[in-house]
Design an enzyme around this catalytic site. Structure first.
Site, PDB file in Angstrom:
ATOM      1  N   LYS A 105     -35.943-127.557 -60.175  1.00 51.50           N
ATOM      2  CA  LYS A 105     -36.409-125.839 -59.724  1.00 51.50           C
ATOM      3  C   LYS A 105     -35.633-125.183 -60.332  1.00 51.50           C
ATOM      4  O   LYS A 105     -36.683-123.829 -61.509  1.00 51.50           O
ATOM      5  CB  LYS A 105     -37.615-126.102 -58.025  1.00 51.50           C
ATOM      6  CG  LYS A 105     -37.871-124.488 -58.250  1.00 51.50           C
ATOM      7  CD  LYS A 105     -38.366-124.341 -56.628  1.00 51.50           C
ATOM      8  CE  LYS A 105     -37.848-123.727 -55.871  1.00 51.50           C
ATOM      9  NZ  LYS A 105     -36.494-122.623 -56.020  1.00 51.50           N
ATOM     10  N   ASN A 106     -35.057-124.972 -59.836  1.00 49.36           N
ATOM     11  CA  ASN A 106     -34.347-123.210 -59.386  1.00 49.36           C
ATOM     12  C   ASN A 106     -33.507-123.382 -61.546  1.00 49.36           C
ATOM     13  O   ASN A 106     -32.958-122.560 -61.884  1.00 49.36           O
ATOM     14  CB  ASN A 106     -33.056-123.065 -59.310  1.00 49.36           C
ATOM     15  CG  ASN A 106     -33.606-122.893 -57.712  1.00 49.36           C
ATOM     16  OD1 ASN A 106     -34.888-123.218 -57.696  1.00 49.36           O
ATOM     17  ND2 ASN A 106     -32.654-123.349 -56.504  1.00 49.36           N
TER      18      ASN A 106
ATOM     19  N   CYS B 152     -37.532-111.842 -48.396  1.00 46.47           N
ATOM     20  CA  CYS B 152     -38.274-113.123 -47.937  1.00 46.47           C
ATOM     21  C   CYS B 152     -38.239-113.351 -46.712  1.00 46.47           C
ATOM     22  O   CYS B 152     -37.293-112.716 -45.834  1.00 46.47           O
ATOM     23  CB  CYS B 152     -38.423-114.561 -48.474  1.00 46.47           C
ATOM     24  SG  CYS B 152     -36.208-115.204 -48.299  1.00 46.47           S
TER      25      CYS B 152
ATOM     26  N   ASP C  10     -29.436-124.167 -49.782  1.00 44.29           N
ATOM     27  CA  ASP C  10     -31.167-125.284 -50.104  1.00 44.29           C
ATOM     28  C   ASP C  10     -30.406-126.242 -49.432  1.00 44.29           C
ATOM     29  O   ASP C  10     -31.624-127.100 -49.898  1.00 44.29           O
ATOM     30  CB  ASP C  10     -31.331-125.122 -51.531  1.00 44.29           C
ATOM     31  CG  ASP C  10     -31.129-123.860 -51.800  1.00 44.29           C
ATOM     32  OD1 ASP C  10     -31.982-122.930 -51.558  1.00 44.29           O
ATOM     33  OD2 ASP C  10     -31.177-123.251 -53.624  1.00 44.29           O
TER      34      ASP C  10
ATOM     35  N   ARG D 291     -32.905-109.847 -49.661  1.00 41.35           N
ATOM     36  CA  ARG D 291     -32.781-110.447 -50.911  1.00 41.35           C
ATOM     37  C   ARG D 291     -32.930-109.309 -51.719  1.00 41.35           C
ATOM     38  O   ARG D 291     -34.111-109.393 -52.932  1.00 41.35           O
ATOM     39  CB  ARG D 291     -33.662-111.893 -51.088  1.00 41.35           C
ATOM     40  CG  ARG D 291     -33.637-112.836 -50.097  1.00 41.35           C
ATOM     41  CD  ARG D 291     -34.371-113.738 -50.151  1.00 41.35           C
ATOM     42  NE  ARG D 291     -33.585-114.644 -51.375  1.00 41.35           N
ATOM     43  CZ  ARG D 291     -34.264-115.923 -52.241  1.00 41.35           C
ATOM     44  NH1 ARG D 291     -35.548-116.193 -51.397  1.00 41.35           N
ATOM     45  NH2 ARG D 291     -33.927-115.802 -53.514  1.00 41.35           N
TER      46      ARG D 291
ATOM     47  N   ARG E 160     -44.059-126.026 -53.321  1.00 39.44           N
ATOM     48  CA  ARG E 160     -42.977-125.262 -54.011  1.00 39.44           C
ATOM     49  C   ARG E 160     -41.448-125.572 -55.233  1.00 39.44           C
ATOM     50  O   ARG E 160     -41.598-125.948 -56.119  1.00 39.44           O
ATOM     51  CB  ARG E 160     -42.890-124.130 -53.776  1.00 39.44           C
ATOM     52  CG  ARG E 160     -43.670-123.196 -53.292  1.00 39.44           C
ATOM     53  CD  ARG E 160     -43.562-122.263 -52.389  1.00 39.44           C
ATOM     54  NE  ARG E 160     -42.393-121.460 -53.339  1.00 39.44           N
ATOM     55  CZ  ARG E 160     -41.762-120.051 -53.233  1.00 39.44           C
ATOM     56  NH1 ARG E 160     -41.410-119.299 -51.995  1.00 39.44           N
ATOM     57  NH2 ARG E 160     -40.387-119.424 -54.164  1.00 39.44           N
TER      58      ARG E 160
END
Ligand code: EPU
Length: 431
Positions: free
Chosen positions: A22-23, A117, A316, A122, A408
């Site tokens: 994803k990233n 968030c 993460d 952030r 997500r």
């Protein structure tokens, strides 16, 4: 909205293929804005964040299409719209990485400020500092960042991009993309070394960019006049792989994550070894080995982790590691150095009977032999994953609400874990 219901107590066993990262894919898709030619991106995971990025790019005038499963083609229009609005950016902070490529190619970018968030403020000050170093004028107006290149385009320069919490992943990606089309040489000091940044750099090289030092804190970019289209396949998702390995370790099962990059997961493997969770590693797979984590003689040992930029322990995977530690023998300290407030999962894990408490920017976990299923609420993507993991070993059913977060970043997690023997069902949440 959906909820996931996880029935605990089943040992996992089998092979799970590692999806694309994803990233890595989000900035790679944004890189399509750097050229008029099509960028073909392979190994694209089916995630709601990818869908959001494609909508952002469509709003910016790009044509996007999915060819067969896993391949996405993005082609920027000749006259790109230069504004990425709040509607999508608020859903996904990652959309901020359209700023750099848009600014570099069109000379102007207007992108909604992502805001905070659930796990903290952030900021994006380091991104903006980088654009200013390249000669852009940057201002904030009505919630938007407006960045404008000087007449003649961006100009290469030397800059330091680190923040108070270390290097910035998307900041490095954003400024590196902008610098590919700047006049002359740029040097980014304090660059992020994450594999996702390296992958983006390799994709940019395939498009014709001149970049050296990828994977080190000093990245050098020699600007070129234009970039072309390319075909790029993104790296496997190390966080997804790590999550499924922790699932294997927690259930004491033989879980093989196939098609992964063990070299991206060294620190997790080191900590699993320390915790006494057995595994084997091949060139592109990792497999947890069967053991009895509930047997008092074999319980995982309490193992402290502190999150750091790559190659340190990834933030993460912090929540997922905490789930493992809730069943460990002894007390472990988990310290968050990237996002000091990323602890929303504590209260929900406590609802399952975990002994967890916050101590400043650390969490203290006292392992227990027994978790018991309960309704819990997912606060963010990785917290959701941690709750699924805890649900796999809790007695009875764990009902996880607000589960859209998990889509997500994990491709249909119930369909990936189901074939391994997990009993997870998705239902419409009517509460
Ligand atoms: N920071 C600043 N100023 C900036 C940028 C960052 O102070 O201008 C601070 C942040 O507040 C944080 C630290 O620097 O304390 C690192 O943030 P970073 O910029 O590296 O985070 P990011 O690039 O916004 C990416 C991932 C996150 C992941 C972090 C850290 C994407 C789309 N997101 O965010 O992924 O946690 O790097 O590795 O790549 C996730 O996948 O669940 C996720 C949150």
């Amino acid at each position: 909205m959906d909820k996931l219901i996880v029935e605990g107590g089943h040992r996992l066993e089998g092979v799970v293929p590692n999806a694309g990262s994803k990233n890595a894919v989000l900035p790679v898709l944004a890189a399509a804005l750097l050229t008029n030619e099509p960028l073909r991106v392979g190994n694209v995971p089916e995630l709601s964040d990818v869908a959001t990025m494609l909508k952002v790019l469509a709003d910016l005038g790009c044509e996007t299409s999915r060819t067969d499963r896993g391949q996405v083609v993005v082609q920027a229009g000749g006259s790109s719209d230069q504004r990425a609005g709040w509607e999508h950016v608020r859903k996904m902070r990652g959309s901020v990485c359209v700023l750099g490529p848009l600014l570099a190619r069109t000379g102007r970018a207007e992108v909604s400020l992502p805001g905070g968030c659930v796990f903290g403020v952030r900021p994006i000050d380091a991104h903006l500092k980088g654009f200013e170093a390249l000669g852009a004028r940057v201002r904030i107006e009505k919630g938007y960042v407006i960045a404008e290149a000087p007449a003649g385009g961006l100009v290469g320069s030397e800059m330091f991009l680190g923040s108070a919490f270390g290097s910035t992943v998307l900041g490095t990606a954003n400024v590196m993309m902008a610098a590919t089309l700047a006049r002359g040489r740029s040097v980014i000091h304090g660059a992020a070394c994450e594999p996702e940044v390296v992958d983006l750099g390799h994709c940019l090289q395939a498009m014709g960019a001149k970049i050296a030092g990828l994977g080190s804190p000093r990245v050098e970019i020699e600007g070129v006049d234009e970039l072309g289209g390319a075909e790029w396949s993104v790296i496997p998702d190390r966080i997804e792989a790590g999550t499924y390995l922790i699932a294997g370790a927690m259930t004491g099962g033989r879980v093989r994550v196939a098609g992964c990059r063990p070299d991206h997961l060294s620190v997790l493997l080191e900590r699993l070894r320390e915790a006494g969770a057995p595994f084997e590693v091949g060139s592109d797979w990792i497999e947890t080995q069967p053991f009895e984590p509930r047997d008092p003689a074999q319980r995982p040992s309490s193992t402290d982790v502190t999150t750091h930029p790559f190659p340190g322990f990834p933030t993460d995977l912090q929540a997922q590691w905490m789930s493992l530690m809730t069943m460990a023998d002894g007390i472990s300290v988990i310290t968050e150095r990237i996002y000091p407030d990323r602890y929303m999962h504590l209260a929900e894990l406590a609802r399952l009977g975990a002994h967890v408490r916050r101590e400043g920017t650390a969490a203290v976990v006292r392992g227990t032999e027994h978790l018991s299923g309960a309704p819990v609420t997912a606060s963010d993507l990785r917290a959701s994953a941690a709750l699924v993991l805890a649900g796999l070993v809790a007695d009875g059913e764990t009902e996880i609400h607000r589960v859209y977060h998990i889509d997500r970043g994990y491709e249909r997690i119930e369909e990936r874990l189901g074939p391994l023997g997990a009993v997870i069902r998705r239902e419409v949440d009517r509460t």
